[in-house]
Each structure stands twice: as C-alpha cells, then as structure tokens.
Scaffold this motif. Sequence first.
Motif, PDB file in Angstrom:
ATOM      1  N   LYS A  97      10.148   4.276  -0.797  1.00  0.00           N
ATOM      2  CA  LYS A  97       9.448   3.565   0.267  1.00  0.00           C
ATOM      3  C   LYS A  97       8.083   4.209   0.491  1.00  0.00           C
ATOM      4  O   LYS A  97       7.966   5.403   0.717  1.00  0.00           O
ATOM      5  CB  LYS A  97      10.264   3.608   1.549  1.00  0.00           C
ATOM      6  CG  LYS A  97      11.455   2.677   1.479  1.00  0.00           C
ATOM      7  CD  LYS A  97      12.265   2.724   2.740  1.00  0.00           C
ATOM      8  CE  LYS A  97      13.454   1.786   2.584  1.00  0.00           C
ATOM      9  NZ  LYS A  97      14.431   1.968   3.665  1.00  0.00           N
ATOM     10  N   ILE A  98       7.052   3.391   0.429  1.00  0.00           N
ATOM     11  CA  ILE A  98       5.694   3.918   0.585  1.00  0.00           C
ATOM     12  C   ILE A  98       5.253   3.772   2.044  1.00  0.00           C
ATOM     13  O   ILE A  98       4.696   4.691   2.624  1.00  0.00           O
ATOM     14  CB  ILE A  98       4.690   3.162  -0.327  1.00  0.00           C
ATOM     15  CG1 ILE A  98       5.219   3.062  -1.759  1.00  0.00           C
ATOM     16  CG2 ILE A  98       3.303   3.775  -0.243  1.00  0.00           C
ATOM     17  CD1 ILE A  98       5.099   4.288  -2.591  1.00  0.00           C
ATOM     18  N   ASP A 125       9.364  -2.892   4.952  1.00  0.00           N
ATOM     19  CA  ASP A 125       9.151  -1.717   4.101  1.00  0.00           C
ATOM     20  C   ASP A 125       8.345  -2.105   2.871  1.00  0.00           C
ATOM     21  O   ASP A 125       8.662  -3.096   2.220  1.00  0.00           O
ATOM     22  CB  ASP A 125      10.502  -1.164   3.590  1.00  0.00           C
ATOM     23  CG  ASP A 125      11.321  -0.562   4.714  1.00  0.00           C
ATOM     24  OD1 ASP A 125      10.736  -0.162   5.734  1.00  0.00           O
ATOM     25  OD2 ASP A 125      12.557  -0.503   4.550  1.00  0.00           O
ATOM     26  N   VAL A 126       7.352  -1.328   2.571  1.00  0.00           N
ATOM     27  CA  VAL A 126       6.569  -1.543   1.349  1.00  0.00           C
ATOM     28  C   VAL A 126       7.024  -0.523   0.314  1.00  0.00           C
ATOM     29  O   VAL A 126       7.027   0.680   0.588  1.00  0.00           O
ATOM     30  CB  VAL A 126       5.059  -1.363   1.638  1.00  0.00           C
ATOM     31  CG1 VAL A 126       4.243  -1.482   0.360  1.00  0.00           C
ATOM     32  CG2 VAL A 126       4.592  -2.379   2.679  1.00  0.00           C
ATOM     33  N   GLU A 127       7.429  -1.021  -0.837  1.00  0.00           N
ATOM     34  CA  GLU A 127       7.887  -0.115  -1.893  1.00  0.00           C
ATOM     35  C   GLU A 127       6.901  -0.120  -3.056  1.00  0.00           C
ATOM     36  O   GLU A 127       6.000  -0.955  -3.123  1.00  0.00           O
ATOM     37  CB  GLU A 127       9.275  -0.551  -2.356  1.00  0.00           C
ATOM     38  CG  GLU A 127      10.228  -0.575  -1.187  1.00  0.00           C
ATOM     39  CD  GLU A 127      11.687  -0.627  -1.599  1.00  0.00           C
ATOM     40  OE1 GLU A 127      11.983  -0.469  -2.794  1.00  0.00           O
ATOM     41  OE2 GLU A 127      12.509  -0.826  -0.706  1.00  0.00           O
ATOM     42  N   GLU A 128       7.127   0.809  -3.982  1.00  0.00           N
ATOM     43  CA  GLU A 128       6.282   0.875  -5.171  1.00  0.00           C
ATOM     44  C   GLU A 128       6.233  -0.494  -5.848  1.00  0.00           C
ATOM     45  O   GLU A 128       7.245  -1.190  -5.893  1.00  0.00           O
ATOM     46  CB  GLU A 128       6.880   1.873  -6.162  1.00  0.00           C
ATOM     47  CG  GLU A 128       6.330   3.278  -6.008  1.00  0.00           C
ATOM     48  CD  GLU A 128       7.092   4.261  -6.858  1.00  0.00           C
ATOM     49  OE1 GLU A 128       6.585   4.642  -7.912  1.00  0.00           O
ATOM     50  OE2 GLU A 128       8.206   4.615  -6.449  1.00  0.00           O
ATOM     51  N   LYS A 129       5.086  -0.848  -6.367  1.00  0.00           N
ATOM     52  CA  LYS A 129       4.876  -2.087  -7.110  1.00  0.00           C
ATOM     53  C   LYS A 129       4.960  -3.348  -6.255  1.00  0.00           C
ATOM     54  O   LYS A 129       4.944  -4.450  -6.784  1.00  0.00           O
ATOM     55  CB  LYS A 129       5.848  -2.189  -8.290  1.00  0.00           C
ATOM     56  CG  LYS A 129       5.650  -1.059  -9.268  1.00  0.00           C
ATOM     57  CD  LYS A 129       6.441  -1.258 -10.531  1.00  0.00           C
ATOM     58  CE  LYS A 129       6.228  -0.061 -11.423  1.00  0.00           C
ATOM     59  NZ  LYS A 129       7.225   0.080 -12.441  1.00  0.00           N
ATOM     60  N   ILE A 168       5.911   4.139  12.435  1.00  0.00           N
ATOM     61  CA  ILE A 168       5.387   3.802  11.109  1.00  0.00           C
ATOM     62  C   ILE A 168       5.354   5.078  10.274  1.00  0.00           C
ATOM     63  O   ILE A 168       4.836   6.106  10.702  1.00  0.00           O
ATOM     64  CB  ILE A 168       3.962   3.210  11.194  1.00  0.00           C
ATOM     65  CG1 ILE A 168       3.969   1.936  12.062  1.00  0.00           C
ATOM     66  CG2 ILE A 168       3.428   2.897   9.801  1.00  0.00           C
ATOM     67  CD1 ILE A 168       2.602   1.315  12.278  1.00  0.00           C
ATOM     68  N   LEU A 169       5.944   4.997   9.077  1.00  0.00           N
ATOM     69  CA  LEU A 169       5.915   6.131   8.157  1.00  0.00           C
ATOM     70  C   LEU A 169       5.125   5.748   6.907  1.00  0.00           C
ATOM     71  O   LEU A 169       5.259   4.636   6.403  1.00  0.00           O
ATOM     72  CB  LEU A 169       7.338   6.520   7.719  1.00  0.00           C
ATOM     73  CG  LEU A 169       8.399   6.764   8.797  1.00  0.00           C
ATOM     74  CD1 LEU A 169       9.738   7.088   8.149  1.00  0.00           C
ATOM     75  CD2 LEU A 169       7.979   7.900   9.703  1.00  0.00           C
ATOM     76  N   VAL A 170       4.311   6.673   6.440  1.00  0.00           N
ATOM     77  CA  VAL A 170       3.584   6.477   5.183  1.00  0.00           C
ATOM     78  C   VAL A 170       3.974   7.626   4.262  1.00  0.00           C
ATOM     79  O   VAL A 170       3.848   8.790   4.641  1.00  0.00           O
ATOM     80  CB  VAL A 170       2.057   6.439   5.428  1.00  0.00           C
ATOM     81  CG1 VAL A 170       1.306   6.378   4.110  1.00  0.00           C
ATOM     82  CG2 VAL A 170       1.676   5.240   6.290  1.00  0.00           C
ATOM     83  N   PHE A 171       4.484   7.286   3.089  1.00  0.00           N
ATOM     84  CA  PHE A 171       5.049   8.301   2.184  1.00  0.00           C
ATOM     85  C   PHE A 171       6.015   9.213   2.948  1.00  0.00           C
ATOM     86  O   PHE A 171       6.007  10.437   2.792  1.00  0.00           O
ATOM     87  CB  PHE A 171       3.955   9.125   1.502  1.00  0.00           C
ATOM     88  CG  PHE A 171       3.103   8.312   0.570  1.00  0.00           C
ATOM     89  CD1 PHE A 171       3.557   7.973  -0.697  1.00  0.00           C
ATOM     90  CD2 PHE A 171       1.854   7.859   0.962  1.00  0.00           C
ATOM     91  CE1 PHE A 171       2.774   7.207  -1.557  1.00  0.00           C
ATOM     92  CE2 PHE A 171       1.066   7.090   0.109  1.00  0.00           C
ATOM     93  CZ  PHE A 171       1.531   6.765  -1.150  1.00  0.00           C
ATOM     94  N   PRO A 216       1.235   0.071  -4.661  1.00  0.00           N
ATOM     95  CA  PRO A 216       1.436  -1.065  -3.781  1.00  0.00           C
ATOM     96  C   PRO A 216       0.140  -1.524  -3.126  1.00  0.00           C
ATOM     97  O   PRO A 216      -0.753  -0.709  -2.882  1.00  0.00           O
ATOM     98  CB  PRO A 216       2.413  -0.531  -2.729  1.00  0.00           C
ATOM     99  CG  PRO A 216       2.235   0.930  -2.752  1.00  0.00           C
ATOM    100  CD  PRO A 216       1.812   1.309  -4.128  1.00  0.00           C
ATOM    101  N   VAL A 217       0.048  -2.817  -2.883  1.00  0.00           N
ATOM    102  CA  VAL A 217      -1.145  -3.402  -2.276  1.00  0.00           C
ATOM    103  C   VAL A 217      -0.750  -4.177  -1.023  1.00  0.00           C
ATOM    104  O   VAL A 217       0.267  -4.860  -1.007  1.00  0.00           O
ATOM    105  CB  VAL A 217      -1.846  -4.365  -3.277  1.00  0.00           C
ATOM    106  CG1 VAL A 217      -3.062  -5.022  -2.644  1.00  0.00           C
ATOM    107  CG2 VAL A 217      -2.244  -3.639  -4.562  1.00  0.00           C
ATOM    108  N   LEU A 218      -1.558  -4.025   0.019  1.00  0.00           N
ATOM    109  CA  LEU A 218      -1.458  -4.879   1.216  1.00  0.00           C
ATOM    110  C   LEU A 218      -2.759  -5.646   1.291  1.00  0.00           C
ATOM    111  O   LEU A 218      -3.824  -5.021   1.356  1.00  0.00           O
ATOM    112  CB  LEU A 218      -1.287  -4.042   2.489  1.00  0.00           C
ATOM    113  CG  LEU A 218       0.133  -3.787   2.974  1.00  0.00           C
ATOM    114  CD1 LEU A 218       0.862  -2.898   2.002  1.00  0.00           C
ATOM    115  CD2 LEU A 218       0.127  -3.157   4.348  1.00  0.00           C
TER     116      LEU A 218
END
Length: 259
Positions: free
Chosen positions: A2-3, A25-29, A60-63, A192-194
């Motif tokens: 999870k990124i 959740d944003v994940e790799e790719k 909010i968590l980042v890495f 990952p892209v937002l």
Amino acid sequence: MKIIEVKDVSLGYNGKAVVEGLSFDVEEKDFWTIVGPNGTGKTTLIKAILGLIKPIKGKILVFGCPVQKVCRHRKMIGYVPQMEKFDPNFPARVMDVVLTGSYNKLGAFKMPGKKERERALELLRWLGMEELADHPIGKLSGGQQRKALLARALFAEPRALILDEPTSGVDIVSQEKLIELIEKVYREKGLPVLFVTHNVNPILHLITNAVLLGFGKHAAGSREILFDRKILREIYGKEIEIVSQEGRKYIITGDYHHA
Ligand SMILES: Nc1ncnc2c1ncn2[C@@H]1O[C@H](COP(=O)(O)OP(=O)(O)OP(=O)(O)O)[C@@H](O)[C@H]1O
Ligand SMILES: [Mg+2]
C-alpha cells in the motif's frame, strides 16, 4: 504494497467538511483518477495526502507513515499542482524551476551540477521544450508552464505521482504528449499515479481506479464506477452519457456549473 492509505477521512476548512468519511488505498501500479464537479474537494484531498492540510477526521498514511508525522515519505511524491500561473516577472528560468526538483534528492546544501542540468534538459527535450530552457518561466504560456512543472516533478525520480489537472489549458497535441510521458513513466517505473481531471477520456486506457467526489457524496473503487450511470448521476446531479465507439467507451459529462 500500500502506497497511500486514506482511512475514513473528512476534510474541510474552518470546521466545515467538504469531504466526509472517504476511504481508499492506492497500491503499486495503480492509476487513480479523481473526478467531480468544481469545488467538491479534489485539490483539498491531494493537499491532505501531501500533508499540507490536516484532516478533520480519519488518517492518511503514505508509504505506511502518517502524513502529519515528520518522515521522508512526502519527498517520494512527485506533485504537479493545479494551474497557478507564475507572475510574469518571476525571477527564474525554466531550467531553474526544473532543477528545484533535485533539491529533495541532493539535500539542501548541494547545488545541482552538470549531470543534473543534462537530465533536466533531457526531460525538457522529451516535452519539446528544450529551446525554452533559458526563458523566464513567467513569460511562458500556461501550457508550457504545466510541462515545466511536470518535468520538475519527474526530475526527483519520485515513487508516486500526483497530478492536479495537469492537462488543463494545454493544447491537444501537447496534451497527448504529456499523457504519453506520464504513461511512459507509469509503465516503466510502475509507480502509482493520482490524476485529477475533468475529462477522463484521454486517460481511460490507463485508469485502474477512481475517486468520484460530489457535494456531500463520494464513491471510490475500481474503474467500473466511472461507467455506472447511477453513481455518475449522484455525483454530477445530471445524466451523464457513456458512448461506445470502436470498442472503446467514452464518458460525456458536458459542462458542469455548480450554482
Ligand atoms: N484555503 C481554503 N480555505 C477555505 N475554503 C477553501 C480553501 N480551499 C478550498 N476551499 C473550499 O473547499 C471546497 C473544495 O475546494 P477544492 O479546491 O478542493 O475543489 P476542487 O474539487 O479541487 O475544485 P476544482 O475542480 O475547481 O479544482 C470549495 O468550496 C472551496 O471554496
Ligand atoms: Mg482543484
């Protein structure tokens, strides 16, 4: 892995919520698009992910690191802010602006050298802007400024990219080029892209997930929600057309003006 983790987050200003109880959740790719009418909190959400504003509620968590904590993770995100035109007299050349992307990597006291300049030029070349490297940034067109900011975001070799309407005000050919560059980085590096936008059609082939923000409502999940007429009607408050052409779907939102 999870990124980015957005956990039951409410966001707003002066105690008044703009977004309430949002989770995803944003994940790799992953390639997430964030869409919705003006003023529904897209930029606010991005600022919260970057730790620039504090959620009213939620986490909010980042890495894996809470964004409000002092950790290096924020620096792993390449960010292109929503259109903010530089002052025409802003005292920096395009090259200087792109090179500011290197400060995170080099540390505060090391000046960018020849290697960094070459890399910046290479990025500008890719964007068809090499000859503008020595131009004052404030004197470029809005679209050219966007490209310079994308070059800056990519310069630091980020591990995630957040783009707030990167193609607004950019002509169709340059828009294609910008998206091509983003796609190249996305595919090659798997980062990952937002991508915040009012027009998903040019990036539909890339999108894996979506956050739809409306007034007092939202949806977040797989790309399929972008094609769900009921959800779209709830978010935009009017019928949204989905047309198929040559096996591809297009979403026709028309102009939306919130009264
Ligand atoms: N610094 C601020 N102080 C108070 N209110 C703000 C602030 N920034 C944004 N807002 C309000 O929060 C709401 C969401 O704004 P935001 O900029 O996140 O919208 P958006 O979805 O990015 O819109 P757009 O599509 O126009 O870029 C708006 O009602 C806006 O007026
Ligand atoms: Mg915005």
